[in-house]
Design a protein around this motif. Structure first.
Motif, PDB file in Angstrom:
ATOM      1  N   ARG A 169     -56.992  53.973 -23.750  1.00  0.00           N
ATOM      2  CA  ARG A 169     -57.327  53.562 -22.693  1.00  0.00           C
ATOM      3  C   ARG A 169     -58.335  53.578 -22.026  1.00  0.00           C
ATOM      4  O   ARG A 169     -58.957  52.441 -21.488  1.00  0.00           O
ATOM      5  CB  ARG A 169     -56.002  54.230 -21.891  1.00  0.00           C
ATOM      6  CG  ARG A 169     -54.581  53.798 -21.987  1.00  0.00           C
ATOM      7  CD  ARG A 169     -53.594  54.272 -21.069  1.00  0.00           C
ATOM      8  NE  ARG A 169     -53.851  53.832 -19.477  1.00  0.00           N
ATOM      9  CZ  ARG A 169     -53.334  52.892 -19.153  1.00  0.00           C
ATOM     10  NH1 ARG A 169     -52.330  52.209 -19.768  1.00  0.00           N
ATOM     11  NH2 ARG A 169     -53.433  52.696 -17.965  1.00  0.00           N
ATOM     12  N   ILE A 184     -53.723  46.690 -23.919  1.00  0.00           N
ATOM     13  CA  ILE A 184     -53.256  48.096 -23.889  1.00  0.00           C
ATOM     14  C   ILE A 184     -51.873  48.054 -24.196  1.00  0.00           C
ATOM     15  O   ILE A 184     -51.054  48.769 -24.882  1.00  0.00           O
ATOM     16  CB  ILE A 184     -53.664  49.128 -22.784  1.00  0.00           C
ATOM     17  CG1 ILE A 184     -55.193  49.432 -23.103  1.00  0.00           C
ATOM     18  CG2 ILE A 184     -52.903  50.192 -22.749  1.00  0.00           C
ATOM     19  CD1 ILE A 184     -55.422  49.732 -24.323  1.00  0.00           C
ATOM     20  N   PHE A 186     -56.907  43.951 -19.495  1.00  0.00           N
ATOM     21  CA  PHE A 186     -56.975  45.488 -20.037  1.00  0.00           C
ATOM     22  C   PHE A 186     -55.245  45.708 -20.376  1.00  0.00           C
ATOM     23  O   PHE A 186     -54.926  46.221 -21.435  1.00  0.00           O
ATOM     24  CB  PHE A 186     -57.351  46.309 -18.808  1.00  0.00           C
ATOM     25  CG  PHE A 186     -56.836  47.942 -19.003  1.00  0.00           C
ATOM     26  CD1 PHE A 186     -57.719  48.660 -19.810  1.00  0.00           C
ATOM     27  CD2 PHE A 186     -55.889  48.404 -18.404  1.00  0.00           C
ATOM     28  CE1 PHE A 186     -57.218  49.691 -20.049  1.00  0.00           C
ATOM     29  CE2 PHE A 186     -55.453  49.641 -18.439  1.00  0.00           C
ATOM     30  CZ  PHE A 186     -56.282  50.478 -19.311  1.00  0.00           C
ATOM     31  N   HIS A 187     -54.400  45.022 -19.439  1.00  0.00           N
ATOM     32  CA  HIS A 187     -53.111  45.338 -19.673  1.00  0.00           C
ATOM     33  C   HIS A 187     -52.633  44.654 -21.060  1.00  0.00           C
ATOM     34  O   HIS A 187     -51.764  45.113 -21.725  1.00  0.00           O
ATOM     35  CB  HIS A 187     -52.105  45.121 -18.285  1.00  0.00           C
ATOM     36  CG  HIS A 187     -52.346  46.049 -17.245  1.00  0.00           C
ATOM     37  ND1 HIS A 187     -51.885  47.387 -17.238  1.00  0.00           N
ATOM     38  CD2 HIS A 187     -52.807  45.769 -16.211  1.00  0.00           C
ATOM     39  CE1 HIS A 187     -52.261  48.082 -16.327  1.00  0.00           C
ATOM     40  NE2 HIS A 187     -52.728  46.958 -15.493  1.00  0.00           N
ATOM     41  N   THR A 209     -60.428  41.417 -15.538  1.00  0.00           N
ATOM     42  CA  THR A 209     -60.375  42.451 -16.483  1.00  0.00           C
ATOM     43  C   THR A 209     -59.261  43.316 -16.486  1.00  0.00           C
ATOM     44  O   THR A 209     -58.632  43.762 -17.400  1.00  0.00           O
ATOM     45  CB  THR A 209     -61.817  43.256 -16.260  1.00  0.00           C
ATOM     46  OG1 THR A 209     -61.835  43.816 -15.006  1.00  0.00           O
ATOM     47  CG2 THR A 209     -63.006  42.291 -16.662  1.00  0.00           C
ATOM     48  N   GLU A 210     -58.470  43.249 -15.409  1.00  0.00           N
ATOM     49  CA  GLU A 210     -57.342  44.096 -15.227  1.00  0.00           C
ATOM     50  C   GLU A 210     -56.179  43.539 -16.074  1.00  0.00           C
ATOM     51  O   GLU A 210     -55.507  44.351 -16.658  1.00  0.00           O
ATOM     52  CB  GLU A 210     -57.074  44.123 -13.767  1.00  0.00           C
ATOM     53  CG  GLU A 210     -55.783  45.249 -13.267  1.00  0.00           C
ATOM     54  CD  GLU A 210     -56.303  46.742 -13.606  1.00  0.00           C
ATOM     55  OE1 GLU A 210     -55.385  47.649 -13.815  1.00  0.00           O
ATOM     56  OE2 GLU A 210     -57.422  46.764 -13.398  1.00  0.00           O
ATOM     57  N   GLU A 247     -58.190  57.146 -15.034  1.00  0.00           N
ATOM     58  CA  GLU A 247     -57.187  57.328 -16.029  1.00  0.00           C
ATOM     59  C   GLU A 247     -56.696  58.898 -15.919  1.00  0.00           C
ATOM     60  O   GLU A 247     -55.990  59.336 -17.047  1.00  0.00           O
ATOM     61  CB  GLU A 247     -57.711  56.948 -17.493  1.00  0.00           C
ATOM     62  CG  GLU A 247     -57.795  55.299 -17.466  1.00  0.00           C
ATOM     63  CD  GLU A 247     -56.538  54.434 -17.382  1.00  0.00           C
ATOM     64  OE1 GLU A 247     -55.636  55.148 -17.978  1.00  0.00           O
ATOM     65  OE2 GLU A 247     -56.480  53.619 -16.755  1.00  0.00           O
ATOM     66  N   LYS A 297     -62.301  34.533 -21.129  1.00  0.00           N
ATOM     67  CA  LYS A 297     -62.030  35.684 -22.058  1.00  0.00           C
ATOM     68  C   LYS A 297     -61.648  35.161 -23.273  1.00  0.00           C
ATOM     69  O   LYS A 297     -61.801  35.714 -24.426  1.00  0.00           O
ATOM     70  CB  LYS A 297     -60.722  36.088 -21.471  1.00  0.00           C
ATOM     71  CG  LYS A 297     -60.725  36.865 -20.172  1.00  0.00           C
ATOM     72  CD  LYS A 297     -59.633  37.665 -19.801  1.00  0.00           C
ATOM     73  CE  LYS A 297     -58.395  37.012 -19.944  1.00  0.00           C
ATOM     74  NZ  LYS A 297     -58.155  36.023 -18.815  1.00  0.00           N
ATOM     75  N   LEU A 313     -64.533  46.910 -21.427  1.00  0.00           N
ATOM     76  CA  LEU A 313     -64.393  45.683 -20.524  1.00  0.00           C
ATOM     77  C   LEU A 313     -65.222  45.692 -19.350  1.00  0.00           C
ATOM     78  O   LEU A 313     -65.520  44.475 -19.015  1.00  0.00           O
ATOM     79  CB  LEU A 313     -62.797  45.574 -20.155  1.00  0.00           C
ATOM     80  CG  LEU A 313     -61.890  45.352 -21.565  1.00  0.00           C
ATOM     81  CD1 LEU A 313     -60.477  45.356 -20.863  1.00  0.00           C
ATOM     82  CD2 LEU A 313     -62.157  44.021 -21.943  1.00  0.00           C
ATOM     83  N   GLU A 314     -65.702  46.722 -18.657  1.00  0.00           N
ATOM     84  CA  GLU A 314     -66.356  46.705 -17.625  1.00  0.00           C
ATOM     85  C   GLU A 314     -67.866  46.268 -18.002  1.00  0.00           C
ATOM     86  O   GLU A 314     -68.275  45.659 -16.970  1.00  0.00           O
ATOM     87  CB  GLU A 314     -66.068  48.148 -16.767  1.00  0.00           C
ATOM     88  CG  GLU A 314     -65.191  48.378 -16.216  1.00  0.00           C
ATOM     89  CD  GLU A 314     -65.143  49.845 -15.316  1.00  0.00           C
ATOM     90  OE1 GLU A 314     -65.976  50.565 -15.564  1.00  0.00           O
ATOM     91  OE2 GLU A 314     -63.941  49.964 -14.795  1.00  0.00           O
ATOM     92  N   VAL A 317     -61.185  51.245 -23.675  1.00  0.00           N
ATOM     93  CA  VAL A 317     -60.780  49.973 -23.365  1.00  0.00           C
ATOM     94  C   VAL A 317     -61.361  49.589 -22.256  1.00  0.00           C
ATOM     95  O   VAL A 317     -62.108  48.599 -21.959  1.00  0.00           O
ATOM     96  CB  VAL A 317     -59.556  49.559 -23.645  1.00  0.00           C
ATOM     97  CG1 VAL A 317     -59.176  48.131 -23.404  1.00  0.00           C
ATOM     98  CG2 VAL A 317     -59.004  49.627 -25.244  1.00  0.00           C
ATOM     99  N   LYS A 318     -61.005  50.369 -21.207  1.00  0.00           N
ATOM    100  CA  LYS A 318     -61.526  50.032 -19.749  1.00  0.00           C
ATOM    101  C   LYS A 318     -62.831  49.965 -19.497  1.00  0.00           C
ATOM    102  O   LYS A 318     -63.670  49.326 -18.969  1.00  0.00           O
ATOM    103  CB  LYS A 318     -60.873  51.075 -18.823  1.00  0.00           C
ATOM    104  CG  LYS A 318     -61.031  50.940 -17.453  1.00  0.00           C
ATOM    105  CD  LYS A 318     -60.446  51.539 -16.323  1.00  0.00           C
ATOM    106  CE  LYS A 318     -58.840  51.209 -16.395  1.00  0.00           C
ATOM    107  NZ  LYS A 318     -58.050  52.027 -15.259  1.00  0.00           N
TER     108      LYS A 318
END
Length: 299
Positions: free
Chosen positions: A119, A142, A138-139, A134-135, A93, A8, A126-127, A122-123
């Motif tokens: 949100r 965000i 993501f957090h 990625t989870e 979401e 990353k 990232l995918e 961004v999700k």
């Protein structure tokens, strides 16, 4: 010593220092390692924003990844990106296509993006990057609860956007206010939104509220040569509006109100005629009350 594998390009500061101390034979202290990180940051090999509190414990080992992070929200085709979000991401979401239409309308009319839309964006992005963990990333970007994540912390630090609360309705269970005591406000009835001045269009909300210039206005002009620097006015807008809860913004001007006193800031950016104009006027009074204050409260 910092050639560590990190797909990353982001690593926790304490984890990074521990890894370096394990891999080196020299007896280096953490303070010395931090000085090395500061030097590498200054020459551009890494990025460590230790002056930004939410990013104090984050080191970007791949500075180019920051460009990818910024492009999630700072891009010319953001309107189309909202519509291209897959249904699976929306469902994850708890959003619908009708929400996307509202997000697009808010972006076009107010240059504002809701937190839920951020949100989802961004999700989705990232995918498409096909990264590991990625989870967790993501957090990190965000944030958790009321704490801003790395993405919004970066954007607000560089005055690209600001945070406002979109009050949906009054809270009937709000506690009674007593002067001198702390007043706790629950955020369940408020929605966090983020205006991006770079996306502003030429709608006339500020012009209508200001009502036109008057000859008795107090006004100051600040000249720039040859032109106002690119992005300077938008950053000034974010900085100023962050201090005043009562404000309205347009593409080339913004209006602030403090204690009923309006302050208008305009941008005129043409070659050989580039300046900012700051105007203020005494509020008109009717029946002992400020008409301008009444207008603001009514709005």
């Amino acid at each position: 010593m910092l050639f560590l594998v990190c797909a990353k390009g982001i690593m926790d500061l304490d984890h990074l220092l521990s890894e370096v101390m394990l891999k080196t034979t020299s007896d280096l202290s953490k303070n010395l390692l931090k000085d090395i990180l500061r030097y590498l940051h200054r020459i551009g090999l890494i990025v460590w924003y230790e002056e930004i509190k939410p990013l104090l414990n984050t080191v970007f080992l791949k500075p180019s990844f920051l460009i990818t992070v910024f492009k999630i929200l700072v891009r010319h085709d953001l309107y189309n990106q909202l519509w291209s979000i897959p249904a699976e991401v929306l469902i994850s979401e708890r959003a619908f296509k009708r929400d996307v239409l509202k997000w697009q309308e808010m972006l076009q009319s107010k240059a504002m993006i809701r937190f839920q839309a951020i949100r989802v964006l961004v999700k989705h992005q990232l995918e498409t990057l096909c990264l590991q963990d990625t989870e967790e990333l993501f957090h990190d970007l965000i944030g958790h609860g009321t704490q801003n994540g790395k993405l919004l912390s970066l954007l607000m630090h560089f005055q690209i956007c600001m945070s406002v609360r979109n009050v949906k309705k009054l809270n009937p269970r709000a506690p009674e206010f007593f002067p001198g005591n702390q007043w706790s406000v629950k955020d369940s009835h408020k929605e966090m939104c983020y205006p991006f001045p770079n996306y502003l269009k030429n709608f006339m909300e500020v012009t209508e509220r200001w009502g036109g210039d008057h000859h008795e206005d107090i006004h100051i002009r600040v000249y720039f040569s040859p032109l106002i620097p690119e992005g300077f006015f938008q950053r000034l807008m974010v900085m100023a509006c962050s201090f005043y809860s009562t404000h309205w913004i347009e593409k080339d001007n913004f209006l602030l109100v403090n204690n009923g006193k309006p302050l208008l800031v305009k941008q005129f950016n043409q070659r050989a005629d580039s300046y900012l104009e700051i105007r203020s006027r005494k509020p008109k009074r009717s029946n002992g009350e400020s008409e301008f204050i009444y207008f603001c409260l009514k709005s």
